[in-house]
Design an enzyme around this catalytic site. Structure first.
Site, PDB file in Angstrom:
ATOM      1  N   SER A 239      18.081 141.963  56.307  1.00  0.00           N
ATOM      2  CA  SER A 239      18.820 140.700  56.365  1.00  0.00           C
ATOM      3  C   SER A 239      18.454 139.896  57.614  1.00  0.00           C
ATOM      4  CB  SER A 239      20.320 140.988  56.271  1.00  0.00           C
ATOM      5  OG  SER A 239      21.031 139.825  55.955  1.00  0.00           O
TER       6      SER A 239
ATOM      7  N   ASP B 273      16.318 137.364  53.853  1.00  0.00           N
ATOM      8  CA  ASP B 273      16.537 137.758  52.454  1.00  0.00           C
ATOM      9  C   ASP B 273      17.305 136.709  51.664  1.00  0.00           C
ATOM     10  OD1 ASP B 273      18.966 138.355  53.790  1.00  0.00           O
ATOM     11  OD2 ASP B 273      19.499 139.857  52.289  1.00  0.00           O
TER      12      ASP B 273
ATOM     13  N   ASP C  29      18.162 133.042  56.108  1.00  0.00           N
ATOM     14  CA  ASP C  29      17.728 134.266  56.784  1.00  0.00           C
ATOM     15  C   ASP C  29      16.630 134.927  55.939  1.00  0.00           C
ATOM     16  OD1 ASP C  29      19.385 135.077  54.716  1.00  0.00           O
ATOM     17  OD2 ASP C  29      20.316 136.698  55.849  1.00  0.00           O
TER      18      ASP C  29
END
Length: 466
Positions: free
Chosen positions: A109, A255, A253
């Site tokens: 992430s 992902d 971000d």
């Protein structure tokens, strides 16, 4: 210790020693535990093999971890649908579309490039429950794996179409109006932090008739700045939005489950206000209830009340938000970190859904993004922590705080949250270290900071007395 095992998955830094970092051995071990959990969950009379969807972000370690995880599942006799480079929400929508038994997203992430992780999904494409996560940790601890013989190995099917399928799913949502957006001829700067968002977000925008200016959209895994989409990391896009005379900027971000906007004046729209703006639009068309977590802005509550809906706050964590959304039949929810959860699409944070709904909202209004932000309730947050020594009883401190403020509106669902008439404070203990995280919100930054300072002093007084 940079290997973190939790009920939501496993994450750690690449390299180092087994059990202390995310090494190839650890990746295989936890993929084995997940696959074994799925096999243990299936009916004994099932004829077909299990099927799992796998996707990854653009991290440098991605291909290595990806190959290890995919082939571990194959060794367990599980078929794999390999999406390759993908996003968290893309894998989430692929799982039910493929009628798969689960999914794994290989991403850490918003963590820096040295990190990677295995995020685990159920057959609905949603994150596992706490109980299920605990079962997988136990299987991993006991190494209770039983691999398949040579005639029963799983098979790999590569499918690289799912980012396009995801975009189509978003464009087909009833509240997304690509024609209205195209008429406005928006110009938008996109910071894809050199991960998969640099592919999928520009593609979505172009299909909505938006002119795209790309910044850090090469998916090579070399993050040009700290990938958490916070103000202190986003100087480049703030400058470029102004320089390009763009309507606004979009930051995701690695992902693509967290979404932040930059206003046309180069100022942060505010991660907390991503959900507020999108909810404002959704509620204006389909009134209903909303949910966010306890550490998210009060502005969502205000917007929900404005549209005659009911707002509720869950414990922190996407699984908890989704659970409360289902219980209250919420039509939109999410987290103040820029995570939009729109059940009309799926129960997972999805930046594509957020972008498409925000653009449609903007297309329906004759205002700039800065003017839109100014139209919402003004709240300011302060995020702090107080470090304690291991022998201090953190739970006792939280109980003392609860007792001290019994006359206020208090929730102890997740730490202690105290709601005052014009401000709030949320105290949460860390599960991994002796600290208390302190979140405050108030009508001004000075008031939010002062509230945090006041409670830090009160906690220190409790510690001194004991």
């Amino acid at each position: 210790m940079t290997l973190i095992k939790s009920i939501s998955g496993i994450r750690g830094t690449i390299g180092g020693t087994v059990g202390d970092n995310l090494t190839p051995v650890d990746a295989v071990k936890f993929a084995s535990a997940y696959g074994t959990f799925l096999k243990n969950s299936q009916p004994e009379n099932r004829d077909s093999k299990l099927k799992v969807v796998i996707g990854r972000d653009a991290r440098i370690s991605g291909p290595m971890i990806h190959n290890l995880v995919v082939n571990t599942l194959v060794g367990l006799g599980i078929d794999v649908i390999d999406l390759g480079l993908s996003t968290t929400p893309t894998v989430e929508i692929a799982v039910p579309l493929e009628q798969a038994d689960g999914g794994i997203i290989l991403t850490a992430s918003h963590n820096p490039k040295q990190w990677n992780a295995l995020k685990l999904l159920n057959a609905k494409g949603e994150f596992l429950s706490g109980a299920e996560g605990a079962m997988i940790l136990e299987i991993a601890e006991n190494e209770a794996f039983d691999f398949s013989d040579v005639d029963s190995l799983g098979e790999i099917t590569v499918n690289d179409a799912y980012m396009d399928i995801h975009i189509d799913e978003v464009l087909n949502l009833p509240l997304v109006d690509a024609e209205a957006v195209a008429k406005r001829k928006f110009k938008v700067v996109v910071d894809g932090v050199n991960s998969s968002g640099g592919i999928i977000i520009p593609k979505l925008l172009e299909q909505m008739g938006v002119e795209v200016v790309k910044l850090y959209c090469e998916p090579n895994g070399h993050f040009p700045h700290n990938p958490e989409p916070l103000k202190e990391h986003l100087g480049d896009i703030c400058e470029l939005v102004v320089k390009e005379n763009a309507d606004f900027g979009i930051v995701v971000d690695p992902d693509v489950d967290r979404l932040a906007f930059i206003s046309n004046d180069g100022e942060m729209f505010g991660e907390e206000y991503t959900l507020v703006a999108v909810a404002d639009y959704v509620l204006s068309k389909t009134p209903g209830n909303t949910v966010s977590n306890m550490s998210s802005s009060r502005a969502l509550r205000d917007i929900t009340i404005k549209h005659n809906g009911k707002y509720q706050a869950s414990a922190v964590g996407e699984v908890n938000v989704v659970e409360l959304m289902k219980a209250t039949n919420a039509i939109i929810g999410g987290e103040g970190n820029g995570g939009i959860i729109y059940p009309e699409s799926h129960y997972g944070r999805d930046s594509l859904v957020g972008v498409a709904l925000f653009l449609t909202h903007l297309a329906n209004l004759d205002v700039t993004v800065a003017e839109l932000r100014a139209s919402y309730p003004h709240y300011y947050m302060s995020k702090n922590k107080i470090e304690l020594t291991p022998e201090i009883d953190v739970d006792a401190i939280l109980i003392a705080m609860t007792n001290k403020y019994t006359n206020e509106q208090i929730s102890t669902i997740d730490g202690v949250k105290i709601d005052f008439p014009t401000e709030w404070i949320h105290l949460r203990k860390s599960n991994t270290e002796p600290i208390i995280r302190i979140y405050t919100e108030a009508p001004t930054q000075n008031e939010a900071d002062a509230l945090a300072v006041r409670f830090i002093e009160e906690i220190n007084q409790i510690v001194a007395r004991n």
